[in-house]
Structure formats: structure tokens, C-alpha cells
Design a protein around this motif. Structure first.
Motif, mmCIF file in Angstrom:
data_model
loop_
_atom_site.group_PDB
_atom_site.id
_atom_site.type_symbol
_atom_site.label_atom_id
_atom_site.label_comp_id
_atom_site.label_asym_id
_atom_site.label_seq_id
_atom_site.Cartn_x
_atom_site.Cartn_y
_atom_site.Cartn_z
ATOM 1 N N GLU A 137 0.851 -1.189 0.000
ATOM 2 C CA GLU A 137 0.000 0.000 0.000
ATOM 3 C C GLU A 137 0.887 1.239 0.000
ATOM 4 N N ARG A 138 0.507 2.191 -0.814
ATOM 5 C CA ARG A 138 1.171 3.494 -0.798
ATOM 6 C C ARG A 138 0.148 4.495 -0.290
ATOM 7 N N GLU A 139 0.581 5.344 0.622
ATOM 8 C CA GLU A 139 -0.340 6.341 1.144
ATOM 9 C C GLU A 139 0.369 7.661 1.342
ATOM 10 N N LEU A 140 -0.318 8.705 0.951
ATOM 11 C CA LEU A 140 0.141 10.072 1.144
ATOM 12 C C LEU A 140 -0.869 10.735 2.057
ATOM 13 N N LYS A 141 -0.405 11.375 3.118
ATOM 14 C CA LYS A 141 -1.310 11.985 4.085
ATOM 15 C C LYS A 141 -0.884 13.407 4.359
ATOM 16 N N ILE A 142 -1.896 14.206 4.686
ATOM 17 C CA ILE A 142 -1.626 15.588 5.046
ATOM 18 C C ILE A 142 -2.694 16.043 6.035
ATOM 19 N N GLU A 177 -9.687 6.323 -10.301
ATOM 20 C CA GLU A 177 -9.285 5.184 -11.121
ATOM 21 C C GLU A 177 -8.138 4.394 -10.491
ATOM 22 N N HIS A 178 -7.156 5.092 -9.920
ATOM 23 C CA HIS A 178 -5.957 4.414 -9.421
ATOM 24 C C HIS A 178 -5.842 4.371 -7.901
ATOM 25 N N GLY A 179 -6.822 4.910 -7.204
ATOM 26 C CA GLY A 179 -6.700 4.932 -5.750
ATOM 27 C C GLY A 179 -7.946 5.485 -5.086
ATOM 28 N N GLN A 180 -7.811 5.753 -3.815
ATOM 29 C CA GLN A 180 -8.943 6.214 -3.023
ATOM 30 C C GLN A 180 -8.517 7.410 -2.177
ATOM 31 N N LEU A 181 -9.378 8.425 -2.173
ATOM 32 C CA LEU A 181 -9.181 9.581 -1.312
ATOM 33 C C LEU A 181 -9.979 9.344 -0.037
ATOM 34 N N CYS A 182 -9.305 9.451 1.098
ATOM 35 C CA CYS A 182 -9.954 9.309 2.401
ATOM 36 C C CYS A 182 -9.882 10.654 3.108
ATOM 37 N N ALA A 183 -11.029 11.119 3.567
ATOM 38 C CA ALA A 183 -11.100 12.344 4.359
ATOM 39 C C ALA A 183 -11.511 11.923 5.760
ATOM 40 N N GLU A 196 -5.996 11.651 2.966
ATOM 41 C CA GLU A 196 -5.067 10.564 2.676
ATOM 42 C C GLU A 196 -5.408 10.032 1.286
ATOM 43 N N TYR A 197 -4.396 9.903 0.462
ATOM 44 C CA TYR A 197 -4.571 9.285 -0.840
ATOM 45 C C TYR A 197 -3.873 7.935 -0.784
ATOM 46 N N GLU A 198 -4.665 6.858 -0.879
ATOM 47 C CA GLU A 198 -4.138 5.486 -0.839
ATOM 48 C C GLU A 198 -4.204 4.907 -2.243
ATOM 49 N N TYR A 199 -3.117 4.277 -2.653
ATOM 50 C CA TYR A 199 -3.131 3.666 -3.978
ATOM 51 C C TYR A 199 -2.232 2.442 -4.024
ATOM 52 N N ILE A 200 -2.646 1.516 -4.871
ATOM 53 C CA ILE A 200 -1.826 0.325 -5.081
ATOM 54 C C ILE A 200 -1.368 0.237 -6.535
ATOM 55 N N ASP A 201 -2.087 0.924 -7.447
ATOM 56 C CA ASP A 201 -1.666 0.962 -8.843
ATOM 57 C C ASP A 201 -0.413 1.812 -8.973
ATOM 58 N N ASN A 202 0.415 1.452 -9.923
ATOM 59 C CA ASN A 202 1.657 2.173 -10.137
ATOM 60 C C ASN A 202 1.383 3.407 -10.990
ATOM 61 N N HIS A 203 1.381 4.573 -10.369
ATOM 62 C CA HIS A 203 1.250 5.849 -11.076
ATOM 63 C C HIS A 203 1.863 6.939 -10.212
ATOM 64 N N ASP A 204 1.910 8.153 -10.739
ATOM 65 C CA ASP A 204 2.501 9.270 -9.998
ATOM 66 C C ASP A 204 1.489 9.784 -8.976
ATOM 67 N N GLY A 205 1.451 9.129 -7.831
ATOM 68 C CA GLY A 205 0.480 9.452 -6.799
ATOM 69 C C GLY A 205 0.648 10.851 -6.242
ATOM 70 N N ILE A 206 1.883 11.317 -6.136
ATOM 71 C CA ILE A 206 2.110 12.655 -5.581
ATOM 72 C C ILE A 206 1.514 13.724 -6.499
ATOM 73 N N HIS A 215 -3.001 17.500 -7.448
ATOM 74 C CA HIS A 215 -4.151 17.960 -8.248
ATOM 75 C C HIS A 215 -5.389 18.085 -7.349
ATOM 76 N N ILE A 216 -5.597 17.112 -6.473
ATOM 77 C CA ILE A 216 -6.723 17.153 -5.525
ATOM 78 C C ILE A 216 -6.541 18.326 -4.556
ATOM 79 N N LEU A 217 -5.327 18.487 -4.051
ATOM 80 C CA LEU A 217 -5.043 19.513 -3.047
ATOM 81 C C LEU A 217 -5.129 20.932 -3.602
ATOM 82 N N ASN A 218 -5.043 21.072 -4.940
ATOM 83 C CA ASN A 218 -5.199 22.393 -5.550
ATOM 84 C C ASN A 218 -6.536 23.014 -5.174
#
Length: 188
Positions: free
Chosen positions: A6-11, A123-129, A143-153, A158-161
Motif C-alpha cells: 500500500e502506498r499512502e500520502l497523508k496531510i 481510477e488508481h486509488g482512493q481519497l480518504c477524508a 489521505e490518498y491510498e493507492y496500489i496501482d503504479n502511477h505518480d500518486g504525488i 491535483h486534488i489539493l489544488n
């Protein structure tokens, strides 16, 4: 049973930013989850960059073991269980994971908190609020969680904009925030 990388980015964000994100997507109805984390008195699981929890959502209990691979990637082992008592787990697969990572048997609950989670699937992941309630404070996390290989950051940015911010790791894990919350309580 699930076990995957699992890859996850959180803020952490403000309550106002949180409301703006909620209004920007058609999130699913929120789920309420209680997370209880376990470790030894000398924090053996923490020191191996791991976390072990039982998550309860309504009458469903989910065992999760996470082992950190790098700053955004975890090995995650997860399976539904019939108990909230860590010592009553007899499932051979779970016991195998515990043995594989040399998790001690003298673990005990170390912290617990409640999260109200809103999710939106891309398409490639899930946004959790998440709105998480600890003993002494509440915080708001995207939190943006993804398992597909893409540029998650780039995708997360783009979401955070929508809330005029950019991804920059600004928060420890929820378990670390819960432990800090408990330490604040002890110091008072």
C-alpha cells in the motif's frame, strides 16, 4: 484476507479545508471506525517500523499488520476476525504473519481512537477524508491510498489544488498522533 503493498500520502488540514474537500467530491456515506493499536511495553513493533491494530466498523473486526517498506509504502496484512481480543486470535494465517515478522506474544493495547472516514474512489486509488477524535483533540486528515503504479504525488497535488495547498508530509501516522495525545495528557 488481503495482503498487498500500500502506498499512502497523508496531510493534516484545517477544518475549513476539510469542509471544502467534502463539498468538492461526492464522497460515500461516512463510516465510523474504532482503531485499537497494540505493542509491547518496550515498543518492539514500533521499533521494527510496524503497526498492529484491530479496527472495528459496526460489528466487523479487522486485524491489520503494517510493516514499513519506505516513506510512503507499507506491506499490509489484513483479515477479518471474530474478536476484539488480540490474545483470542487463533487464525493460522494471522499467526503465520506474526511469526514471520517476529511479533512478540506479550502485546497489549496501547491506544485507541475513533475516526469518521469519508471515501471517494478514483481510477488508481482512493481519497480518504478523516476526522479523528483522540482523547484530547480532533484532527482533519486527507489521505490518498493507492496500489496501482502511477505518480500518486502529482495526482494528490491535483486534488489539493482545490484547497490551495500542496503535498508536503506534515503529519506522523495516526498511531503516533494518538500516542502524542496520550503523552500530552500525562504531562498535564
Amino acid at each position: 484476507m488481503e495482503n498487498y503493498i500500500e502506498r499512502e500520502l497523508k496531510i493534516l488540514i484545517s477544518k475549513e479545508q476539510f469542509q471544502k474537500i467534502l463539498n468538492s467530491y461526492e464522497f460515500k456515506k461516512p463510516i465510523i471506525q474504532t482503531n485499537t493499536y497494540y505493542d509491547t511495553n518496550d515498543q518492539k513493533i514500533k521499533h521494527m517500523n510496524g503497526a498492529l491494530r484491530i479496527r472495528t466498523i459496526e460489528n466487523t473486526h479487522i486485524f491489520t499488520l503494517k510493516i514499513k517498506k519506505d516513506s510512503i509504502t507499507h506491506y499490509e496484512y489484513e483479515k477479518e476476525i471474530q474478536t476484539t481480543n488480540i490474545n483470542e486470535i487463533k487464525d493460522p494465517e494471522i499467526l503465520g504473519w506474526i511469526q514471520q515478522y517476529d511479533i512478540p506474544t506479550n502485546i497489549k493495547p496501547i491506544t485507541s481512537f475513533r475516526t469518521e472516514r469519508y471515501t471517494y474512489n478514483f481510477e488508481h486509488g482512493q481519497l480518504c477524508a478523516d476526522i479523528t477524535s483522540y482523547e484530547n483533540h480532533i484532527d482533519y486528515e486527507l489521505e490518498y491510498e493507492y496500489i496501482d503504479n502511477h505518480d500518486g504525488i502529482s495526482f494528490f497535488n491535483h486534488i489539493l489544488n482545490k484547497i490551495n495547498t500542496k503535498y508536503e508530509k506534515n503529519c506522523p501516522s495516526k498511531i503516533a498522533r494518538a500516542m502524542n495525545d496520550q503523552n500530552l495528557c500525562v504531562k498535564r
